[in-house]
Write a protein that holds these residues in place. Structure first.
Motif, PDB file in Angstrom:
ATOM      1  N   GLY A 132       0.822  -1.197   0.000  1.00 12.60           N
ATOM      2  CA  GLY A 132       0.000   0.000   0.000  1.00 12.60           C
ATOM      3  C   GLY A 132       0.856   1.248   0.000  1.00 12.60           C
ATOM      4  N   TYR A 133       0.242   2.365   0.313  1.00 16.82           N
ATOM      5  CA  TYR A 133       0.939   3.641   0.301  1.00 16.82           C
ATOM      6  C   TYR A 133       1.652   3.884   1.625  1.00 16.82           C
ATOM      7  N   ASN A 134       2.832   4.498   1.515  1.00 13.98           N
ATOM      8  CA  ASN A 134       3.625   4.877   2.699  1.00 13.98           C
ATOM      9  C   ASN A 134       3.951   3.683   3.586  1.00 13.98           C
ATOM     10  N   GLY A 135       4.204   2.541   2.967  1.00 17.43           N
ATOM     11  CA  GLY A 135       4.621   1.370   3.733  1.00 17.43           C
ATOM     12  C   GLY A 135       3.489   0.563   4.330  1.00 17.43           C
ATOM     13  N   SER A 136       2.248   0.928   4.060  1.00 25.09           N
ATOM     14  CA  SER A 136       1.117   0.189   4.619  1.00 25.09           C
ATOM     15  C   SER A 136       0.823  -1.045   3.769  1.00 25.09           C
ATOM     16  N   ARG A 137      -0.060  -1.888   4.277  1.00 25.78           N
ATOM     17  CA  ARG A 137      -0.497  -3.048   3.503  1.00 25.78           C
ATOM     18  C   ARG A 137      -1.448  -2.595   2.405  1.00 25.78           C
ATOM     19  N   GLY A 138      -1.376  -3.264   1.288  1.00 26.53           N
ATOM     20  CA  GLY A 138      -2.229  -2.892   0.167  1.00 26.53           C
ATOM     21  C   GLY A 138      -3.680  -3.246   0.412  1.00 26.53           C
ATOM     22  N   ASN A 139      -4.558  -2.428  -0.127  1.00 25.24           N
ATOM     23  CA  ASN A 139      -5.994  -2.641   0.022  1.00 25.24           C
ATOM     24  C   ASN A 139      -6.686  -2.023  -1.186  1.00 25.24           C
ATOM     25  N   PRO A 140      -7.584  -2.764  -1.858  1.00 25.92           N
ATOM     26  CA  PRO A 140      -8.251  -2.207  -3.045  1.00 25.92           C
ATOM     27  C   PRO A 140      -8.965  -0.889  -2.785  1.00 25.92           C
ATOM     28  N   LYS A 141      -9.576  -0.739  -1.627  1.00 27.81           N
ATOM     29  CA  LYS A 141     -10.286   0.502  -1.323  1.00 27.81           C
ATOM     30  C   LYS A 141      -9.297   1.657  -1.160  1.00 27.81           C
ATOM     31  N   GLN A 142      -8.098   1.349  -0.694  1.00 28.77           N
ATOM     32  CA  GLN A 142      -7.059   2.373  -0.619  1.00 28.77           C
ATOM     33  C   GLN A 142      -6.633   2.803  -2.014  1.00 28.77           C
ATOM     34  N   PHE A 143      -6.494   1.847  -2.921  1.00 26.22           N
ATOM     35  CA  PHE A 143      -6.130   2.181  -4.300  1.00 26.22           C
ATOM     36  C   PHE A 143      -7.233   2.997  -4.971  1.00 26.22           C
ATOM     37  N   ALA A 144      -8.486   2.688  -4.633  1.00 28.91           N
ATOM     38  CA  ALA A 144      -9.610   3.431  -5.217  1.00 28.91           C
ATOM     39  C   ALA A 144      -9.558   4.898  -4.820  1.00 28.91           C
ATOM     40  N   ARG A 145      -9.105   5.170  -3.595  1.00 24.89           N
ATOM     41  CA  ARG A 145      -9.055   6.553  -3.117  1.00 24.89           C
ATOM     42  C   ARG A 145      -7.927   7.356  -3.745  1.00 24.89           C
ATOM     43  N   SER A 146      -6.978   6.675  -4.376  1.00 21.04           N
ATOM     44  CA  SER A 146      -5.822   7.385  -4.925  1.00 21.04           C
ATOM     45  C   SER A 146      -6.171   8.187  -6.173  1.00 21.04           C
ATOM     46  N   GLY A 147      -7.252   7.821  -6.852  1.00 24.13           N
ATOM     47  CA  GLY A 147      -7.634   8.529  -8.074  1.00 24.13           C
ATOM     48  C   GLY A 147      -7.070   7.916  -9.333  1.00 24.13           C
ATOM     49  N   ARG A 148      -6.038   7.068  -9.214  1.00 28.23           N
ATOM     50  CA  ARG A 148      -5.474   6.412 -10.393  1.00 28.23           C
ATOM     51  C   ARG A 148      -6.159   5.069 -10.604  1.00 28.23           C
ATOM     52  N   LYS A 149      -6.569   4.790 -11.822  1.00 22.12           N
ATOM     53  CA  LYS A 149      -7.162   3.499 -12.129  1.00 22.12           C
ATOM     54  C   LYS A 149      -6.108   2.415 -11.992  1.00 22.12           C
ATOM     55  N   SER A 150      -6.515   1.244 -11.517  1.00 23.42           N
ATOM     56  CA  SER A 150      -5.543   0.169 -11.308  1.00 23.42           C
ATOM     57  C   SER A 150      -6.185  -1.190 -11.545  1.00 23.42           C
ATOM     58  N   ASN A 151      -5.363  -2.117 -12.027  1.00 26.10           N
ATOM     59  CA  ASN A 151      -5.707  -3.533 -12.132  1.00 26.10           C
ATOM     60  C   ASN A 151      -4.726  -4.302 -11.262  1.00 26.10           C
ATOM     61  N   THR A 152      -5.201  -4.940 -10.203  1.00 28.40           N
ATOM     62  CA  THR A 152      -4.308  -5.633  -9.270  1.00 28.40           C
ATOM     63  C   THR A 152      -4.796  -7.052  -9.022  1.00 28.40           C
ATOM     64  N   GLY A 153      -4.016  -7.792  -8.257  1.00 32.15           N
ATOM     65  CA  GLY A 153      -4.370  -9.135  -7.827  1.00 32.15           C
ATOM     66  C   GLY A 153      -4.298  -9.213  -6.310  1.00 32.15           C
ATOM     67  N   HIS A 154      -3.666 -10.266  -5.819  1.00 30.49           N
ATOM     68  CA  HIS A 154      -3.280 -10.451  -4.423  1.00 30.49           C
ATOM     69  C   HIS A 154      -4.383 -10.954  -3.500  1.00 30.49           C
ATOM     70  N   THR A 155      -5.580 -10.358  -3.507  1.00 22.94           N
ATOM     71  CA  THR A 155      -6.570 -10.694  -2.486  1.00 22.94           C
ATOM     72  C   THR A 155      -7.278 -12.023  -2.749  1.00 22.94           C
ATOM     73  N   HIS A 156      -7.266 -12.483  -4.005  1.00 25.35           N
ATOM     74  CA  HIS A 156      -7.974 -13.701  -4.437  1.00 25.35           C
ATOM     75  C   HIS A 156      -9.493 -13.536  -4.393  1.00 25.35           C
ATOM     76  N   SER A 157      -9.972 -12.449  -3.784  1.00 21.92           N
ATOM     77  CA  SER A 157     -11.395 -12.110  -3.788  1.00 21.92           C
ATOM     78  C   SER A 157     -11.572 -10.938  -4.739  1.00 21.92           C
ATOM     79  N   SER A 158     -12.193 -11.176  -5.865  1.00 21.70           N
ATOM     80  CA  SER A 158     -12.246 -10.147  -6.893  1.00 21.70           C
ATOM     81  C   SER A 158     -13.244  -9.064  -6.528  1.00 21.70           C
ATOM     82  N   GLY A 159     -13.107  -7.910  -7.179  1.00 20.39           N
ATOM     83  CA  GLY A 159     -14.049  -6.834  -6.937  1.00 20.39           C
ATOM     84  C   GLY A 159     -13.758  -5.614  -7.780  1.00 20.39           C
ATOM     85  N   ILE A 160     -14.726  -4.701  -7.783  1.00 16.30           N
ATOM     86  CA  ILE A 160     -14.583  -3.400  -8.431  1.00 16.30           C
ATOM     87  C   ILE A 160     -14.881  -2.352  -7.378  1.00 16.30           C
TER      88      ILE A 160
END
Length: 572
Positions: free
Chosen positions: A492-520
């Motif tokens: 994630g940002y600033n050394g935190s653990r990654g989280n899709p909702k955190q990426f959503a707040r960044s404003g940049r569109k992203s395609n990621t994996g990792h969680t194994h639970s898919s979502g938009i």
């Protein structure tokens, strides 16, 4: 005298939304205050001959409060006034006490397809998109069902979809009651979620008792729902909208415009009842893609390539055999690629991205201190780290196509190599000590030369990863169609653990994996699992699913759920 006993001190309380003063000695009324008629109270006082008595005596004789007595006496002196008339009851907003539902009587043994979308009241349909949806519905044999929602209505107006006014093009087709496509698929037609809502799925995910729920809404959202092991995947998902953005110029409206998505949800129901939902997202011309089809100007053009495919996390040592065959044509039992009708060769993406390619099962950090699990790994002949990496690299090389850029995204399971090298286990590990020392020497040589290397990539290249296959290390960027593909999702940002909702707040569109639970989650799309859903360490109910991310040449995206047998669409 203590302040709280002062005879003139008043206490403040709130009853039914109005502030009221209470004198010491008065009884505090709980709930809605009663409505009194000062004229009637005054006449009662006069009839009892109490008009010239003190307020205290009148209170004792009538049981009225001091305030009520004073208002009655004032009414006797002043005569009838407009303000003395009993207050009218507040107008109540419309209420409901039941929910109507419909269920389609689908013919068994055939494929059924539905195109579901939403439309705002008092707004026209987008003609270009509507014509393209009609053309595609005719092409694939689907029924189009629009569902309405209301916006900007007063508190006391009827907010139900049933009483709203819609474009004549779709008015007669709008479904008013909750609709069961099958027992497993509920369309909450009456949800009527505000289009400005930032979480349209909030509170609706359990509306079908853990099974698939579809909410008509212009904001695209999707989540895989928890279920017991072995059960079919279920989703909560929104539809997109058939009308263009139309919001009030306030903060909520201005924010909602950015997330208003014109399009629809295609739901395919196969002969065994398995569902395959995917979004049809319109571009600025009302055109859209679906798999290898492009629909524009009322016509369907097949054979169109996609921009990119983000594969689910492979975990090669525990890859799912049927998913691997269906996606890239890989037979995990023989460890060979076969010629078949697989997703990679059918859609011919310009880019393909591989996440968590390596499982690192041989010395996985989840079980390296568990002697029973390590014994189980050894009994299966899977305890050699170098062999596992070489086998995974052979798999990645076999995915390569000369018409497609193949990119390996470094995931946390790939990076487990670095964690293993930093720990002391390897030096006393007879099976892996040689490879451990060899890789550690490579790392130390780079440090002594003051060079920065990615030890994961070094191990991959040493174990056979072809130079034609790109490697994107953790923290690096890889942009396709203005979408960030370079993040695995664990960081994630600033050394935190990654989280899709955190990426959503960044404003940049992203395609990621990792969680194994898919979502938009707004602009953040998350793929699923390409390995077996039972990885040994995940027990109990879970939301892991086999899901691929498709990015089209228009920049639109969709999640592509897959059945356990590898189907990604209804096959009949």
């Amino acid at each position: 005298m203590p302040a709280n006993l002062h005879p003139l001190r008043r206490q403040q309380t709130v009853i039914s939304g109005q502030q009221k003063s209470i004198l010491p000695g008065e009884t505090k009324v709980v709930g809605r205050p009663r409505i009194y008629d000062p004229i009637a109270d005054g006449m009662l006082i006069r009839e009892q001959g109490l008009e010239n008595k003190s307020v205290r005596i009148i209170c004792e004789e009538t049981g009225f409060s001091r305030c009520r007595v004073q208002k009655a006496l004032d009414a006797l002196v002043r005569g009838p006034q407009e303000s003395d008339k009993p207050a009218k009851e507040k107008k109540k907003p419309p209420r409901i006490n039941s929910i109507d539902t419909l269920k389609l009587d689908l013919q068994p043994g055939i494929v059924h397809r539905f195109i579901l979308t939403s439309i705002q009241d008092d707004e026209p349909v987008w003609d270009e998109l509507h014509q393209n949806l009609l053309a595609y519905a005719a092409h694939v044999g689907a029924h189009i069902y629009p569902f309405g929602f209301t916006y900007q209505r007063g508190l006391f107006e009827d907010h139900t979809v049933r009483t709203a006014c819609y474009d004549a093009e779709v008015r007669d087709d709008i479904i008013l009651d909750r609709l069961f496509l099958t027992d497993d698929v509920l369309v909450v037609s009456d949800a009527n979620v505000l289009p400005t809502s930032s979480n349209p799925l909030g509170g609706w995910k359990n509306a079908n008792n853990g099974k698939t729920v579809i909410v008509p809404h212009p904001r695209i959202a999707q989540e895989s729902l928890p279920r017991m092991s072995g059960e079919k995947p279920q989703f909560a998902i929104t539809t997109g909208c058939l009308s263009r953005p139309s919001y009030t110029p306030r903060a909520a409206g201005r924010k909602a415009i950015a997330h208003h998505t014109c399009g629809a949800l295609l739901v395919e129901i196969d002969v065994d009842g398995h569902i395959f939902p995917r979004h049809l997202i319109a571009d600025e011309n009302g055109s859209f893609h679906d798999l290898d089809c492009f629909v524009a100007n009322g016509r369907v053009y097949p054979g169109v390539r996609v921009a990119s495919i983000v594969w689910p996390d492979w975990h090669h040592a525990q890859i799912d055999h049927r998913i691997a065959l269906a996606t890239v044509g890989y037979d995990s039992k023989s460890k060979e690629f076969v010629r078949n009708n697989n997703l990679l060769d059918a859609l011919r993406p310009h880019y393909q991205f591989s996440h968590d390619s390596l499982d690192f099962r041989a010395r996985n950090h989840h079980a390296i201190d568990d002697p029973i699990e390590m014994a189980r790994v050894a009994a299966k002949g899977m305890d050699n780290v170098e062999d596992e990496i070489r086998s995974t690299m052979s798999f990645l090389n076999g995915m390569w196509r000369d018409w497609c850029e193949t990119v390996v995204i470094e995931g946390n399971h790939d990076n487990a190599i670095a964690k293993w090298l930093k720990a002391p286990h390897g030096q006393k590990d007879p099976t892996n000590a040689y490879f451990w020392h060899r890789m550690l020497s490579v790392w130390h040589d780079a440090v002594r030369r003051n060079e920065t290397i990615n030890i994961t990539e070094s191990a991959f290249r040493m174990c056979g990863l072809d130079d034609a296959v790109h490697f994107c290390g953790a923290g690096q960027s890889w942009i396709v169609q203005d979408i960030e593909h370079g993040m695995h999702g664990d960081l994630g940002y600033n050394g935190s653990r990654g989280n899709p909702k955190q990426f959503a707040r960044s404003g940049r569109k992203s395609n990621t994996g990792h969680t194994h639970s898919s979502g938009i989650f707004d602009g953040a799309y998350v793929s699923g699992m390409g390995g077996e859903l039972d990885q040994g360490y995940n027990r109990g109910p879970g939301s892991w699913v086999h899901v691929v991310i498709l990015t089209y040449l228009s920049g639109a995206r969709t999640l592509l759920p897959m059945a356990a047998d590898g189907r990604y669409r209804a096959m009949g």
